[in-house]
Design a protein around this motif. Structure first.
Motif, PDB file in Angstrom:
ATOM      1  N   ALA A 158       0.893  -0.960   0.138  1.00 14.90           N
ATOM      2  CA  ALA A 158       0.041   0.096   0.011  1.00 14.90           C
ATOM      3  C   ALA A 158       1.016   1.360   0.073  1.00 14.90           C
ATOM      4  CB  ALA A 158      -0.938  -0.061   1.137  1.00 14.90           C
ATOM      5  N   HIS A 159       0.927   1.878  -1.053  1.00 13.98           N
ATOM      6  CA  HIS A 159       1.609   3.402  -1.186  1.00 13.98           C
ATOM      7  C   HIS A 159       0.827   4.533  -0.873  1.00 13.98           C
ATOM      8  CE1 HIS A 159       3.821   6.375  -3.945  1.00 13.98           C
ATOM      9  NE2 HIS A 159       4.011   6.446  -2.813  1.00 13.98           N
ATOM     10  N   LEU A 160       0.596   4.973   0.463  1.00 15.06           N
ATOM     11  CA  LEU A 160      -0.343   5.896   0.851  1.00 15.06           C
ATOM     12  C   LEU A 160       0.280   7.260   0.343  1.00 15.06           C
ATOM     13  CD1 LEU A 160      -0.741   4.393   4.460  1.00 15.06           C
ATOM     14  CD2 LEU A 160      -1.927   3.645   2.323  1.00 15.06           C
ATOM     15  N   MET A 161      -0.534   7.763  -0.590  1.00 15.04           N
ATOM     16  CA  MET A 161      -0.278   9.311  -0.911  1.00 15.04           C
ATOM     17  C   MET A 161      -1.144  10.096  -0.308  1.00 15.04           C
ATOM     18  SD  MET A 161       0.919   8.863  -4.799  1.00 15.04           S
ATOM     19  CE  MET A 161       0.606   7.061  -5.224  1.00 15.04           C
ATOM     20  N   ILE A 162      -1.161  10.020   1.003  1.00 16.81           N
ATOM     21  CA  ILE A 162      -2.408  10.776   1.635  1.00 16.81           C
ATOM     22  C   ILE A 162      -1.538  11.623   2.874  1.00 16.81           C
ATOM     23  CG2 ILE A 162      -3.802   8.811   1.226  1.00 16.81           C
ATOM     24  CD1 ILE A 162      -3.659   7.786   4.108  1.00 16.81           C
ATOM     25  N   SER A 163      -2.313  12.360   3.356  1.00 16.07           N
ATOM     26  CA  SER A 163      -1.624  13.760   4.033  1.00 16.07           C
ATOM     27  C   SER A 163      -1.762  13.293   5.565  1.00 16.07           C
ATOM     28  CB  SER A 163      -2.717  14.897   4.183  1.00 16.07           C
ATOM     29  OG  SER A 163      -2.788  15.492   2.859  1.00 16.07           O
ATOM     30  N   ASP A 164      -2.508  12.310   5.949  1.00 18.19           N
ATOM     31  CA  ASP A 164      -2.623  11.972   7.274  1.00 18.19           C
ATOM     32  C   ASP A 164      -2.592  10.471   7.261  1.00 18.19           C
ATOM     33  OD1 ASP A 164      -2.782  11.655   9.985  1.00 18.19           O
ATOM     34  OD2 ASP A 164      -4.818  12.552  10.311  1.00 18.19           O
ATOM     35  N   PRO A 165      -1.373   9.500   7.072  1.00 21.45           N
ATOM     36  CA  PRO A 165      -1.493   8.223   7.142  1.00 21.45           C
ATOM     37  C   PRO A 165      -1.571   7.536   8.283  1.00 21.45           C
ATOM     38  CG  PRO A 165       0.798   9.108   6.862  1.00 21.45           C
ATOM     39  CD  PRO A 165      -0.238  10.189   6.657  1.00 21.45           C
ATOM     40  N   ALA A 166      -1.247   8.147   9.363  1.00 19.43           N
ATOM     41  CA  ALA A 166      -1.216   7.552  10.958  1.00 19.43           C
ATOM     42  C   ALA A 166      -2.733   7.412  11.216  1.00 19.43           C
ATOM     43  CB  ALA A 166      -0.685   8.559  11.935  1.00 19.43           C
ATOM     44  N   ARG A 167      -3.658   8.299  10.796  1.00 17.79           N
ATOM     45  CA  ARG A 167      -5.172   8.291  11.037  1.00 17.79           C
ATOM     46  C   ARG A 167      -5.852   7.029  10.359  1.00 17.79           C
ATOM     47  NH1 ARG A 167      -9.301  12.977   9.423  1.00 17.79           N
ATOM     48  NH2 ARG A 167     -11.321  11.469   9.892  1.00 17.79           N
ATOM     49  N   PHE A 186       4.386   5.253   3.403  1.00 20.04           N
ATOM     50  CA  PHE A 186       3.860   6.558   3.441  1.00 20.04           C
ATOM     51  C   PHE A 186       4.985   7.366   3.102  1.00 20.04           C
ATOM     52  CE2 PHE A 186       5.445   5.539   7.693  1.00 20.04           C
ATOM     53  CZ  PHE A 186       6.121   6.785   8.059  1.00 20.04           C
ATOM     54  N   HIS A 187       4.587   9.040   3.080  1.00 21.63           N
ATOM     55  CA  HIS A 187       5.499   9.742   2.405  1.00 21.63           C
ATOM     56  C   HIS A 187       6.250  10.571   3.655  1.00 21.63           C
ATOM     57  CE1 HIS A 187       5.343   9.955  -2.270  1.00 21.63           C
ATOM     58  NE2 HIS A 187       4.477   9.356  -1.913  1.00 21.63           N
ATOM     59  N   ILE A 188       7.491  11.039   3.274  1.00 22.31           N
ATOM     60  CA  ILE A 188       8.158  11.882   4.318  1.00 22.31           C
ATOM     61  C   ILE A 188       7.477  13.238   4.311  1.00 22.31           C
ATOM     62  CG2 ILE A 188      10.000  12.304   2.292  1.00 22.31           C
ATOM     63  CD1 ILE A 188      10.556  11.943   6.406  1.00 22.31           C
ATOM     64  N   LEU A 248       5.679   6.229  13.232  1.00 23.37           N
ATOM     65  CA  LEU A 248       4.881   5.505  12.507  1.00 23.37           C
ATOM     66  C   LEU A 248       5.471   4.629  11.691  1.00 23.37           C
ATOM     67  CD1 LEU A 248       1.943   5.727  11.482  1.00 23.37           C
ATOM     68  CD2 LEU A 248       2.713   7.188   9.637  1.00 23.37           C
ATOM     69  N   LEU A 249       6.640   4.359  11.494  1.00 23.46           N
ATOM     70  CA  LEU A 249       7.522   3.260  11.060  1.00 23.46           C
ATOM     71  C   LEU A 249       7.523   2.153  12.062  1.00 23.46           C
ATOM     72  CD1 LEU A 249      10.370   5.102   9.496  1.00 23.46           C
ATOM     73  CD2 LEU A 249       8.548   3.921   8.192  1.00 23.46           C
ATOM     74  N   ARG A 250       7.482   2.701  13.217  1.00 23.99           N
ATOM     75  CA  ARG A 250       7.419   1.651  14.310  1.00 23.99           C
ATOM     76  C   ARG A 250       5.963   1.000  14.274  1.00 23.99           C
ATOM     77  NH1 ARG A 250      11.469   4.500  19.006  1.00 23.99           N
ATOM     78  NH2 ARG A 250      13.148   4.263  17.624  1.00 23.99           N
ATOM     79  N   ARG A 251       4.992   1.751  14.167  1.00 21.19           N
ATOM     80  CA  ARG A 251       3.610   1.236  14.382  1.00 21.19           C
ATOM     81  C   ARG A 251       3.397   0.321  13.196  1.00 21.19           C
ATOM     82  NH1 ARG A 251      -0.901   5.615  14.065  1.00 21.19           N
ATOM     83  NH2 ARG A 251      -2.179   3.906  13.759  1.00 21.19           N
ATOM     84  N   ILE A 252       3.998   0.542  12.212  1.00 18.93           N
ATOM     85  CA  ILE A 252       3.779  -0.305  10.861  1.00 18.93           C
ATOM     86  C   ILE A 252       4.725  -1.665  11.296  1.00 18.93           C
ATOM     87  CG2 ILE A 252       4.136  -0.691   8.489  1.00 18.93           C
ATOM     88  CD1 ILE A 252       3.889   2.339   8.124  1.00 18.93           C
ATOM     89  N   ARG A 253       5.842  -1.622  11.805  1.00 23.55           N
ATOM     90  CA  ARG A 253       6.609  -2.840  12.163  1.00 23.55           C
ATOM     91  C   ARG A 253       5.745  -3.632  13.214  1.00 23.55           C
ATOM     92  NH1 ARG A 253      12.873  -1.515  11.976  1.00 23.55           N
ATOM     93  NH2 ARG A 253      13.394  -2.044   9.718  1.00 23.55           N
TER      94      ARG A 253
END
Ligand code: ZN
Length: 213
Positions: free
Chosen positions: A57-66, A81-83, A92-97
């Motif tokens: 999933a390539h999230l080109m979105i403003s609020d990926p955490a939400r 997600f985007h830097i 957020l990277l840690r949440r994904i892992r």
């Protein structure tokens, strides 16, 4: 998947399975981070049972955490997600892992690789954008090749380096030489009648470019 025939998504996924595409890359756009709107977690979740291919999933979105939990629940194995959307990406990277997924960070053409330095050791996939995000079918930006080499030097051999945008038979060799592991291809697969042939011939070009470098 942005360039696939959405009127016939099940068939497209079957054809990609037969074509031995190992990863399906879902470009999620929110009409805010990028001007376009595409699809979201609900669609991805519905088609998840149709294939064993990995979902990216390539999230080109403003609020990926939400929205992160929706993509975890949808069964995505890689979530990127985007830097530019999340300048402090580590949490957020840690949440994904922690959810058992591979954590990815994407870098737009105008953003230097140095912007993602804080993610070294925290990230599994660095996605170098070789077009401006938001639309399929754009021409490859050659400056991405140097950024691949920079990302490889910064993140080391263990991290996946992906490239996204304008990838086809004419553009795949240079980024392959620079160290790309995962190539996102849209038009150069879906515009051809035989997806398998399209994928296999590009994979062969990438392998031979990498072997001679
Ligand atoms: Zn993408």
């Amino acid at each position: 998947m942005l360039k696939c025939d959405f009127g016939n998504l099940r068939r497209e996924i079957e054809l990609l399975d037969r074509a031995t595409s190992s990863v399906l890359h879902w470009d999620v756009m929110d009409g805010h981070f990028v001007p376009n709107l595409s699809y979201g977690a609900l669609l991805i979740e519905r088609v998840r049972p149709l294939t064993r291919a990995l979902f990216d999933a390539h999230l080109m979105i403003s609020d990926p955490a939400r929205y992160l939990d929706d993509y975890i629940r949808a069964g995505c194995e890689i979530i990127t997600f985007h830097i530019e959307a999340v300048p402090e990406p580590v949490e957020l990277l840690r949440r994904i892992r922690q959810a058992g997924c591979l954590a990815g960070l994407a870098v737009n053409p105008k953003t230097p690789v140095s912007a993602v330095r804080s993610a070294v050791g925290e990230c599994d996939n660095v996605l170098i954008m070789s077009v401006e995000p938001g639309f399929g079918g754009q021409a490859f930006i050659p400056g991405a090749i140097e950024k691949v080499a920079e990302a490889r030097a910064m993140f080391g051999p263990e991290v996946l380096i992906s490239i996204d945008g304008g990838i086809g038979p004419k553009t795949i060799s240079e980024p392959a030489k620079a160290g790309v592991d995962l190539f996102v291809a849209g038009s150069s697969v879906f515009d051809l009648p035989d997806y398998g042939q399209a994928i296999q011939s590009m994979a062969a070009l990438a392998r031979s470019a990498r072997n001679v470098s």
